[in-house]
Design a protein around this motif. Structure first.
Motif, PDB file in Angstrom:
ATOM      1  N   TRP A   1     -11.953   9.552   1.390  1.00 42.34           N
ATOM      2  CA  TRP A   1     -10.821   8.669   1.076  1.00 42.34           C
ATOM      3  C   TRP A   1      -9.961   9.306  -0.012  1.00 42.34           C
TER       4      TRP A   1
ATOM      5  N   ASP B   1      -6.934   9.479  -0.347  1.00 42.92           N
ATOM      6  CA  ASP B   1      -5.727   8.722  -0.689  1.00 42.92           C
ATOM      7  C   ASP B   1      -6.029   7.571  -1.641  1.00 42.92           C
TER       8      ASP B   1
ATOM      9  N   HIS C   1       0.833  -1.197   0.000  1.00 43.22           N
ATOM     10  CA  HIS C   1       0.000   0.000   0.000  1.00 43.22           C
ATOM     11  C   HIS C   1       0.869   1.250   0.000  1.00 43.22           C
TER      12      HIS C   1
ATOM     13  N   LYS D   1      -2.075   9.101   4.278  1.00 42.32           N
ATOM     14  CA  LYS D   1      -2.505   9.486   5.626  1.00 42.32           C
ATOM     15  C   LYS D   1      -1.554   8.881   6.651  1.00 42.32           C
TER      16      LYS D   1
ATOM     17  N   ASP E   1     -11.775  -0.365  12.720  1.00 36.97           N
ATOM     18  CA  ASP E   1     -12.637   0.804  12.522  1.00 36.97           C
ATOM     19  C   ASP E   1     -13.351   1.253  13.793  1.00 36.97           C
TER      20      ASP E   1
ATOM     21  N   SER F   1      -2.502   4.154   4.748  1.00 36.89           N
ATOM     22  CA  SER F   1      -3.630   3.248   4.951  1.00 36.89           C
ATOM     23  C   SER F   1      -3.380   1.893   4.308  1.00 36.89           C
TER      24      SER F   1
ATOM     25  N   SER G   1      -4.127   3.216  15.726  1.00 35.35           N
ATOM     26  CA  SER G   1      -4.021   3.834  14.407  1.00 35.35           C
ATOM     27  C   SER G   1      -3.689   2.802  13.337  1.00 35.35           C
ATOM     28  N   ILE G   2      -4.388   2.884  12.214  1.00 35.45           N
ATOM     29  CA  ILE G   2      -4.041   2.057  11.065  1.00 35.45           C
ATOM     30  C   ILE G   2      -3.190   2.849  10.073  1.00 35.45           C
ATOM     31  N   PHE G   3      -2.899   4.107  10.405  1.00 31.95           N
ATOM     32  CA  PHE G   3      -2.177   4.981   9.482  1.00 31.95           C
ATOM     33  C   PHE G   3      -0.726   5.234   9.901  1.00 31.95           C
TER      34      PHE G   3
END
Length: 465
Positions: free
Chosen positions: A151, A153, A63, A72, A279, A77, A326-328
């Protein structure tokens, strides 16, 4: 499968990250990352001890990262894919061997008796997408290279183009060929159900045991996604998750769960239950329970109410939080670090604090009981309607049901209050008729069953018949 279908979701770069530096927005070099090699046999054996059957490796496919278009956070992401035919170089010890390292992790997972699942993100890709295997061209993108919601990105793929269908199908075949046993499919309602109907059937002709889990939020779409699209399971977000969260927070009565399973009808055993994921809020968040132990009654109901699968988010069993993970970003979690440190020393609980250790023990106890045939594949009878408000029962805080398989019958009682309680549960004649069993001196429709339940917890009581 020894127990019921239980998925363990791990964001690999965070799950296995032993670095204690957590600078906000920090780089890979500063904050570190977990790697494929960190998913060792001992890690997988510990997941087996939780009765996990499937591991969802989130954020494996390559990714966009720092420096990419619209990225992000410090890491980017996991759902802004730059190459569907590659894995993230930062997850490998040797970048040029990254696919081999991924394949070795998949092999270890399978050898441990677990089924690996990865993401399939069909609606969008990163603006920087490029693949040397099968690239997208302009016709594969929606005109104007638009994106959904915020979104920014990503760019949206065009399913009005048949070539997009075939390229996405081939991506699934590629990963299935590497031993992946299932796909968690992102935002499936944004893609035409006709695509899913064609694609899932096509892929399953070659790999009939593959599992497809759909992230879906609109109940009116469930019948088409199951019956036409061919999904095996869908997220149970707007049903059990939302309802349980409201109950835990005192915003809805426990009895409101009855209407939720009734709405799901014939699909209820195919709705993936969860209390956390990437999420949603951590249970310990003030926006959920404020304390990980206050989520145990919800865990009890999620695991035991029916044969539906359940998903556990990494660190949930240790009480991670209260902030959302955080997933970022490149980051690590303190209790996960302690758990990994102990595991490497030969005792996973060695360095856990008292709260994390106690919570982990409770999760292991709860999860172990999913191997019980009555829980794994038995019938359910909701008792809530037969137990109105009384001195010994509060439908706002208590939820009760039966599970039965063969000659074994269990009374399952959940207590969503913060006080220890003793309730008296009525079992109506209809329950005996439904299960095809006779009333006895000890178990009948006129004598309530007395059950003691700890605060914010549940009791699984085997009944004598």
């Amino acid at each position: 499968m020894k127990g019921k279908f239980i998925v363990y979701q791990m964001l690999l770069r965070v799950f296995a990250n032993a670095h204690s530096v957590n600078r906000p927005g920090g780089s890979l070099q500063e904050n570190g990352t977990g790697k494929f090699k960190d998913i060792t046999v001992s890690v997988l054996e510990e997941l087996r001890r939780l009765n996990v059957t499937h591991v969802w490796y989130t954020g494996v496919i390559r990714h966009a990262t720092a420096g990419g278009t619209g990225v992000k956070g410090g890491a980017g992401s996991p759902f802004a894919i730059t190459d569907y035919y590659d894995v993230n170089p930062y997850l490998a010890s040797r970048e040029n061997c990254r696919m081999k390292e991924f394949e070795a992790m998949i092999a270890r997972t399978l050898d441990s008796g677990l089924t690996p699942i990865i993401d399939f993100v069909p609606n969008h890709v990163s603006p920087d997408y490029h693949s040397a295997v099968a690239d997208f061209n302009e016709q594969n993108y929606c005109p104007g290279r638009i994106h959904d919601w915020d979104w920014s990105d990503t760019v949206k793929l065009n399913y009005g183009c048949r070539d997009t269908w075939e390229k996405m199908r081939d991506i699934l075949l590629f990963w299935a060929g590497k031993g992946v046993g299932g796909f968690r499919c992102d935002m499936v309602e944004l893609v035409p159900v006709e695509f899913w109907q064609w694609c899932i059937a096509s892929v399953k002709r070659k790999y009939p045991k593959l599992i497809f889990i759909g992230e879906a939020y609109q109940p009116e779409n469930y019948p088409a996604l199951f019956d036409v699209g061919g999904f095996d399971y869908l997220y149970d977000k707007t049903g059990f998750y939302d309802t349980l969260k409201r109950i835990v927070r005192g915003e809805a009565p426990a009895s409101s769960l009855t209407a939720e399973w009734q709405k799901q009808g014939k699909y209820q055993d195919r709705m993936l239950k969860f209390l956390e994921n990437h999420d949603e809020d951590r249970i310990s968040s003030p926006d959920f329970a404020g304390n990980p132990f206050r989520g145990l009654a919800a865990l009890f109901v999620s695991l035991y109410f029916n044969t539906a699968p359940f998903m556990l988010y990494f660190g949930q069993e240790l009480g991670e939080g209260p902030g959302k993970t955080s997933i970022f970003d490149f980051c690590s979690l303190p209790r996960m670090r302690s758990w990994l440190r102990g595991l490497r020393a030969g005792d996973a609980g060695k360095f856990l604090d008292h709260e994390a250790s106690a919570l982990r023990d409770i999760y292991m106890e709860f999860m172990s009981k999913t191997s019980e045939p009555a829980i794994r594949r038995g019938d359910t009878f909701d008792l809530e309607y037969a137990n109105p408000r009384s001195e010994y029962f509060n439908p706002d805080r208590h939820f009760v049901f039966l599970r039965r398989y063969g000659r074994k019958i269990f009374l399952c009682a959940a207590n969503f209050s913060d006080e220890k309680t003793v309730i008296r549960v009525n079992i109506p004649k209809h329950a005996f008729e439904y299960f095809g069993i006779d009333e006895t001196e000890y178990l009948n429709s006129t004598t309530p069953v007395e059950v003691a339940i700890a605060p914010d917890a549940g009791t699984l009581l085997r009944l004598q018949n």
